[in-house]
Structure formats: C-alpha cells, structure tokens
Write a protein that holds these residues in place. Structure first.
Motif, mmCIF file in Angstrom:
data_model
loop_
_atom_site.group_PDB
_atom_site.id
_atom_site.type_symbol
_atom_site.label_atom_id
_atom_site.label_comp_id
_atom_site.label_asym_id
_atom_site.label_seq_id
_atom_site.Cartn_x
_atom_site.Cartn_y
_atom_site.Cartn_z
ATOM 1 N N GLU A 1 -32.922 31.175 41.704
ATOM 2 C CA GLU A 1 -33.009 31.073 43.071
ATOM 3 C C GLU A 1 -32.756 29.881 43.515
ATOM 4 O O GLU A 1 -32.328 29.621 44.372
ATOM 5 N N TRP A 2 -33.737 29.308 42.193
ATOM 6 C CA TRP A 2 -33.521 27.759 42.937
ATOM 7 C C TRP A 2 -32.111 26.480 41.650
ATOM 8 O O TRP A 2 -32.494 25.283 42.804
ATOM 9 N N LEU A 3 -32.156 27.129 40.802
ATOM 10 C CA LEU A 3 -30.626 26.131 40.451
ATOM 11 C C LEU A 3 -29.574 26.152 41.089
ATOM 12 O O LEU A 3 -29.530 27.317 42.337
ATOM 13 N N ALA A 4 -28.867 25.068 41.433
ATOM 14 C CA ALA A 4 -27.627 24.832 42.301
ATOM 15 C C ALA A 4 -26.355 25.211 41.643
ATOM 16 O O ALA A 4 -26.493 26.398 39.977
ATOM 17 N N ALA B 1 -25.458 23.618 38.723
ATOM 18 C CA ALA B 1 -26.837 22.892 38.480
ATOM 19 C C ALA B 1 -26.983 22.649 36.905
ATOM 20 O O ALA B 1 -25.665 23.621 35.519
ATOM 21 N N ILE B 2 -26.539 21.849 35.835
ATOM 22 C CA ILE B 2 -27.119 21.504 34.416
ATOM 23 C C ILE B 2 -28.057 21.968 33.590
ATOM 24 O O ILE B 2 -29.326 21.084 34.114
ATOM 25 N N VAL B 3 -28.506 22.788 32.720
ATOM 26 C CA VAL B 3 -29.507 22.758 32.211
ATOM 27 C C VAL B 3 -29.134 22.379 30.023
ATOM 28 O O VAL B 3 -27.890 22.143 30.670
ATOM 29 N N PHE B 4 -29.606 22.065 29.438
ATOM 30 C CA PHE B 4 -29.371 21.950 28.438
ATOM 31 C C PHE B 4 -29.730 22.800 27.513
ATOM 32 O O PHE B 4 -31.138 23.575 27.056
ATOM 33 N N GLY C 1 -28.695 22.103 54.236
ATOM 34 C CA GLY C 1 -30.305 21.665 54.126
ATOM 35 C C GLY C 1 -31.577 22.433 53.113
ATOM 36 O O GLY C 1 -32.747 21.337 52.894
ATOM 37 N N SER C 2 -31.186 23.276 52.182
ATOM 38 C CA SER C 2 -31.960 23.679 51.264
ATOM 39 C C SER C 2 -32.062 22.617 50.298
ATOM 40 O O SER C 2 -31.118 21.621 49.837
ATOM 41 N N TRP C 3 -33.302 22.404 49.570
ATOM 42 C CA TRP C 3 -33.089 21.810 47.840
ATOM 43 C C TRP C 3 -33.244 22.639 47.094
ATOM 44 O O TRP C 3 -34.108 23.787 46.890
ATOM 45 N N LYS C 4 -31.811 22.317 45.816
ATOM 46 C CA LYS C 4 -32.011 22.916 45.375
ATOM 47 C C LYS C 4 -31.669 22.180 43.764
ATOM 48 O O LYS C 4 -31.527 20.706 43.905
ATOM 49 N N VAL C 5 -31.615 22.456 42.522
ATOM 50 C CA VAL C 5 -31.547 22.133 41.451
ATOM 51 C C VAL C 5 -30.555 21.833 41.066
ATOM 52 O O VAL C 5 -30.384 22.058 40.677
ATOM 53 N N ALA C 6 -30.294 20.611 40.569
ATOM 54 C CA ALA C 6 -28.937 19.575 39.860
ATOM 55 C C ALA C 6 -29.082 20.462 38.628
ATOM 56 O O ALA C 6 -27.947 20.396 38.478
ATOM 57 N N LEU C 7 -29.834 19.226 37.885
ATOM 58 C CA LEU C 7 -30.321 19.128 37.079
ATOM 59 C C LEU C 7 -31.325 19.068 36.129
ATOM 60 O O LEU C 7 -32.153 18.967 36.728
#
Length: 284
Positions: free
Chosen positions: A53-56, A59-62, A132-138
């Motif tokens: 829900e909150w990742l763009a 978005a990048i994860v490792f 306008g929403s905030w999302k996690v980019a990394l």
C-alpha cells in the motif's frame, strides 16, 4: 455583458487564501504522519499489505540487491510477522515534496511471541505523488542490538541550503567515489556534512563526522562504488543515490550495495547527509 459581483470576487480571494501553499513544517509533518500510518497499516492488515500500500510503484528495496519493492513484496506471503518501527528523524527538501526519515525498528515472528527477536534501524526516502499522497521511493535498513533509548522525533526543514544541480551532484558523487576507492574514511570526512549519519550492520547509526570516522576506523581503503541511480528534489537541495560497492580490503573482495543521501550547504555545494552500506551475506 455579465460582470462578477463584488461578493463573488471576495469569495474567490478568500478561497485563494484558504488554499495557500503548505509550509515546509507542515510538509515534513505530513511525511512523518505517512510513515506512522504505514506502520499502523502493518499492524492492522499485515506487513506485506502495508508495504504494497505504501510503496511507490517504482520503489526500491534491497533483497539483498536493489529490486522493485512492489514486485518483491507481491511475491511474498503474509506470515504474521510483527514489524514495529517509528521515525525519530526526518528532513525535507525546499520543494516540500521530497524527503527522508529514519528510526529504530524491531520484529518478531508473530504478535503472540513473547519477545522481539530482531532489532535495527530503517531509512526511507519519501516522495509526494501527483495526487498529493506520500509514498516510499526507497527503503533500506540495518540490524543491530536492542536499545531502550527512544529519542524524540526531530524534524528538519531547510533554512540555509543553496540550490545545486544534478550535474554538480554527479560531480560530487564522482569525486567521492574516486576518493573512496583509495580511502573511504577520507571521503566520508571530506564530503560529509557536520551531522552526517552512518549506517552499518552490527552497530547503531552514528551522527557527525567524528563518530562516523571512529566507527569506520582509520584504515578504510579500497571500497569501490558504482552509482546505479540518482534522484534529486525539484528544488535542487536534497538528493539520494544507490548503487553497488565492493570492499576489496577483504580477501574475497566482498560485494554489497549502498544508499547515500546528499544535501546542499549554504553555498549550494553538495554534502553527504547519510551513508548506508550492506555487504552481501558470506557464502555458506
């Protein structure tokens, strides 16, 4: 010919005042509020559902290298993992739509487990979306040991940052990479901001160049780095990059990955604000 009434003009003016631009303090609070809602979603719906829900979308994860976050979490099943975290530091760009936060985390297999079995610190890069929403980019993090210290949330808004460019950011990164290949500690000392943060597995994050140098040690030579992607705020004062690295001081030349956050100083020069590195696991 119809003319707008005086009352209509007053109404339009008042609407303009009410629809004023968000202040930077409001923006950084909105970003950390999104982080807290991210955590609350995990508690209510599960960790997998929260990340989806909150990742763009990009978005990048490792895992352990950089991969698309939504694809990675989409392949996982909901296991009941209880992941607890909260931001204790957050900073935002002058544009008000780009920032990062960090704080402690802990986890256990299920909420019913009597004790938490893992502890660490997370780093999240946030970007405001078109709606306008905030999302996690990394998203990345380290593992360390338990700490009962809970510092109050510190919010940083830019008060004395000049404007940089993507070109000048690349020049600073290139210079850092060249110096780091010979002596990473020297690069850290030379390019780090006064309150630079250092993240390494097995240790608590450090704050400031002196503490970072003490953690790195005086013989940090031979760390090669290759930037894979960089992104900067539209205001040109905050940026992040990630890539691959290799610690050639070790016999096997262990490979890993890094994330760096950069910010400008008053003169518009790019300074390192945060450095995260994680080596790949040793072969069994």
């Amino acid at each position: 010919m119809r003319r707008p009434s005086f009352l209509l003009l007053v109404g339009v003016a008042l609407a303009g005042v009410m629809a004023r631009a968000e202040t930077l303090e409001e923006a950084v609070r909105a970003m950390t509020s999104a982080e807290k809602k991210f955590y609350e979603t995990g508690q209510e719906k599960g960790t997998r559902a929260a990340f989806l829900e909150w990742l763009a979308d990009d978005a990048i994860v490792f895992r352990p290298g950089p991969v698309n976050g939504k694809e990675a979490w989409g392949k996982r099943t909901e296991t009941g993992l209880d992941l607890v975290w909260e931001p204790t530091f957050a900073a935002i760009a002058r544009s008000g739509d780009f920032g990062y936060d960090t704080g402690p985390s802990k986890w256990r297999g299920r909420k019913s487990d009597p004790q938490f079995t893992g502890f660490g610190h997370f780093v999240s890069i946030w970007k405001k979306q078109n709606d306008g929403s905030w999302k996690v980019a990394l998203d990345c993090g380290i593992e360390n040991t338990r700490s009962d210290v809970k510092p109050a949330l510190k919010l940083v808004t830019p008060t004395n940052r000049g404007q940089g460019t993507l070109e000048s950011l690349q020049q600073a990164q290139d210079a850092f990479v060249v110096t780091a290949k010979l002596d990473f500690t020297k690069a850290f000392r030379q390019f780090g901001s006064d309150e630079v943060r250092l993240y390494r597995d097995g240790s608590f994050p450090t704050l400031g160049k002196k503490a970072g140098v003490e953690l790195l040690g005086s013989e940090q030579a031979g760390v090669t780095m290759e930037v894979m992607k960089s992104d900067t705020s539209s205001s040109g004062d905050l940026a992040y990059s990630y890539g691959s690295c290799s610690d050639t001081r070790t016999r096997l030349g262990r490979a890993g990955h890094f994330v760096q956050v950069w910010q400008t100083d008053a003169a518009g020069m790019w300074k390192l604000a945060l450095d995260w590195q994680q080596l790949l696991p040793l072969p069994k």
